[in-house]
Design a protein around this motif. Structure first.
Motif, short mmCIF file in Angstrom:
data_model
loop_
_atom_site.label_atom_id
_atom_site.label_comp_id
_atom_site.label_asym_id
_atom_site.label_seq_id
_atom_site.Cartn_x
_atom_site.Cartn_y
_atom_site.Cartn_z
N PHE A 156 -6.13 -18.46 24.90
CA PHE A 156 -6.14 -17.12 24.32
C PHE A 156 -5.51 -16.13 25.29
N SER A 157 -4.81 -15.15 24.76
CA SER A 157 -4.57 -13.90 25.49
C SER A 157 -5.75 -13.01 25.15
N ALA A 158 -6.61 -12.76 26.12
CA ALA A 158 -7.84 -12.02 25.85
C ALA A 158 -7.63 -10.51 25.78
N SER A 159 -6.41 -10.07 25.96
CA SER A 159 -6.08 -8.66 25.78
C SER A 159 -4.59 -8.53 25.48
N ASP A 160 -4.27 -7.70 24.49
CA ASP A 160 -2.86 -7.37 24.24
C ASP A 160 -2.35 -6.33 25.22
N ALA A 161 -3.27 -5.69 25.95
CA ALA A 161 -2.89 -4.64 26.91
C ALA A 161 -2.04 -3.56 26.25
N ALA A 162 -2.44 -3.21 25.03
CA ALA A 162 -1.74 -2.18 24.26
C ALA A 162 -2.75 -1.53 23.31
N PRO A 163 -2.62 -0.23 23.08
CA PRO A 163 -3.58 0.47 22.21
C PRO A 163 -3.69 -0.16 20.83
N GLY A 164 -4.94 -0.33 20.37
CA GLY A 164 -5.19 -0.86 19.04
C GLY A 164 -5.04 -2.36 18.93
N GLY A 165 -4.85 -3.04 20.07
CA GLY A 165 -4.61 -4.47 20.02
C GLY A 165 -5.85 -5.32 20.18
N TRP A 166 -5.62 -6.60 20.20
CA TRP A 166 -6.64 -7.64 20.42
C TRP A 166 -7.25 -7.45 21.79
N ASP A 167 -8.58 -7.70 21.91
CA ASP A 167 -9.22 -7.48 23.20
C ASP A 167 -10.21 -8.59 23.53
N ALA A 168 -10.90 -8.43 24.64
CA ALA A 168 -11.79 -9.48 25.13
C ALA A 168 -12.98 -9.71 24.21
N ASP A 169 -13.47 -8.66 23.56
CA ASP A 169 -14.57 -8.86 22.61
C ASP A 169 -14.11 -9.63 21.38
N ASP A 170 -12.91 -9.33 20.88
CA ASP A 170 -12.35 -10.12 19.78
C ASP A 170 -12.22 -11.59 20.20
N THR A 171 -11.72 -11.79 21.40
CA THR A 171 -11.54 -13.15 21.90
C THR A 171 -12.87 -13.88 21.97
N SER A 172 -13.91 -13.20 22.43
CA SER A 172 -15.22 -13.82 22.55
C SER A 172 -15.76 -14.21 21.18
N THR A 173 -15.57 -13.35 20.20
CA THR A 173 -16.03 -13.65 18.84
C THR A 173 -15.34 -14.90 18.30
N VAL A 174 -14.02 -14.94 18.41
CA VAL A 174 -13.28 -16.07 17.85
C VAL A 174 -13.48 -17.33 18.67
N ALA A 175 -13.70 -17.19 19.97
CA ALA A 175 -14.00 -18.36 20.80
C ALA A 175 -15.29 -19.04 20.33
N ARG A 176 -16.28 -18.26 19.96
CA ARG A 176 -17.52 -18.86 19.44
C ARG A 176 -17.24 -19.62 18.15
N TRP A 177 -16.44 -19.02 17.27
CA TRP A 177 -16.08 -19.72 16.03
C TRP A 177 -15.30 -20.99 16.33
N ALA A 178 -14.38 -20.90 17.28
CA ALA A 178 -13.58 -22.06 17.64
C ALA A 178 -14.45 -23.18 18.20
N ALA A 179 -15.44 -22.82 19.02
CA ALA A 179 -16.36 -23.82 19.56
C ALA A 179 -17.12 -24.51 18.44
N ASP A 180 -17.49 -23.76 17.42
CA ASP A 180 -18.18 -24.34 16.27
C ASP A 180 -17.29 -25.31 15.52
N ARG A 181 -15.95 -25.13 15.64
CA ARG A 181 -15.00 -26.02 14.95
C ARG A 181 -14.56 -27.18 15.84
N GLY A 182 -15.15 -27.31 17.02
CA GLY A 182 -14.85 -28.47 17.85
C GLY A 182 -14.06 -28.21 19.10
N ALA A 183 -13.73 -26.96 19.40
CA ALA A 183 -13.05 -26.66 20.66
C ALA A 183 -14.04 -26.80 21.82
N ASP A 184 -13.57 -27.34 22.93
CA ASP A 184 -14.45 -27.66 24.05
C ASP A 184 -14.32 -26.72 25.24
#
Length: 355
Positions: free
Chosen positions: A229-257
């Motif tokens: 993951f890029s945990a930040s777009d480093a640009a206003p209004g972009g993807w950030d570390a909290d978004d990354t954390s949310t999707v990482a949990r979902w990804a772990a539930d789908r089998g990511a290690d």
């Protein structure tokens, strides 16, 4: 006791240490087929004591290549060319991994060796790029927005490439959802302005990534699966570390290690200040908030720094890139600096060991 040189087990695969080689594009393939350069380049890191060696961003379809010189895994010829490379890595004690990728709107670009920048025209071997939305990266050609059939084809291509990767002898698979490439483009609201089930909410924007993970896991049920993951777009209004954390949990539930935490690459107007360990805070955030294991990247170039990151509980492993290029025996060097007898110096090199 060194954490950096403590083995780590992912599923049934044990990695001998936690100092790993990041995927680094070489722009040296021919029609997606890796060459002798790739063999020597990757095998040397295993000789140098790396725990895991992850091959470069490897396209799952021809139009997913960053440049015409990128490696691929969409044909059996490519699979067969990778096989002696993975065998060389394994025979030297490291775990071979590969990063499966689709560049999306950042595909069909000139390699850095060409002296040119921007999109490669069709007359010079370029192609039409695709993306979640018809928004061009600054200075690149406008992509075509993927329709439902195109999205389904991307999912299928990741699954097929994963199957070929396992057949080629790769033991670890990494799905590339960072650095402004296709899956990252779907995740970020800066590049995804769709109004269907793949756009809008974070659940919708993450839908393609989760489908890809399902396809990869189905094709390789036993292999350790990483997500970058890029945990930040480093640009206003972009993807950030909290978004990354949310999707990482979902990804772990789908089998990511495991999760490989980097940053940036999505937009030309990003604002990133670099320096030693400049992305470690992002890895630490995702590890703490999502409760998933992560590796840290970003100018981690010496043993003491790498060890301190693990000792502080900020990450579970370290990936480096340029330092391995400067010193292909980085792990051997690091063990010496930390006073650790790792026991897997190549016998041909033992007489060069210090202390």
């Amino acid at each position: 006791m060194s954490l950096l040189f403590t083995p780590l087990t992912l599923r049934e695969t044990t990695v001998r240490n936690r100092l790993w080689v990041s995927p680094m594009c070489q722009y040296s393939a021919v029609d997606g087929v890796p060459q002798e350069w790739h063999h020597t380049h990757l095998a040397q890191f295993a000789s140098g004591g790396a725990g895991m060696v992850v091959a470069e961003a490897t396209a799952v379809v021809p139009e997913g290549r960053i440049s015409p010189e990128d490696a691929g895994l969409w044909t059996d010829e490519q699979r067969d060319a990778w096989a002696p490379i993975t065998a060389a890595i394994r025979s030297r004690g490291a775990v071979p991994g590969v990063q499966l990728a689709h560049a999306g709107r950042k595909a069909s670009t000139w390699s850095p060796f060409s002296g040119r920048r921007g999109s490669v025209p069709a007359a010079d071997g370029g192609w039409q790029t695709v993306a979640p939305s018809a928004l061009a990266y600054d200075g690149f050609a406008e992509p075509v927005a993927l329709d439902a059939a195109g999205i389904d084809a991307v999912v299928a291509a990741f699954g097929a490439a994963a199957a070929r990767a396992i057949e080629a002898g790769f033991e670890v698979l990494e799905v590339h959802a960072a650095h402004g490439y296709l899956l990252h483009q779907f995740l970020s609201p800066l590049t995804n302005v769709r109004d269907d089930e793949y756009g809008g909410s974070i659940e919708n924007r993450a839908r393609l990534l989760l489908r890809v993970l399902d396809a990869v896991r189905a094709a390789a049920p036993a292999a350790p699966l990483l997500v970058r993951f890029s945990a930040s777009d480093a640009a206003p209004g972009g993807w950030d570390a909290d978004d990354t954390s949310t999707v990482a949990r979902w990804a772990a539930d789908r089998g990511a290690d495991f999760f490989d935490i980097s940053s940036g690459g999505l937009v030309a107007h990003q604002q990133i200040t670099t320096g030693p360990g400049y992305q470690v805070d992002l890895a630490e955030h995702v590890r703490r908030v999502a409760g998933v294991p992560v590796n840290a990247v970003g100018m981690i170039d010496d043993a003491a720094h790498a060890e301190s990151i693990l000792a502080a509980g900020r990450a579970d492993a370290i990936m480096s890139g340029r330092q391995w290029l400067r010193d292909p025996h980085f792990a051997l060097t690091a063990a010496g600096e930390l006073g650790i007898d790792i026991g897997y110096w190549p016998p041909q090199y033992v007489r060069a060991r210090r202390g």
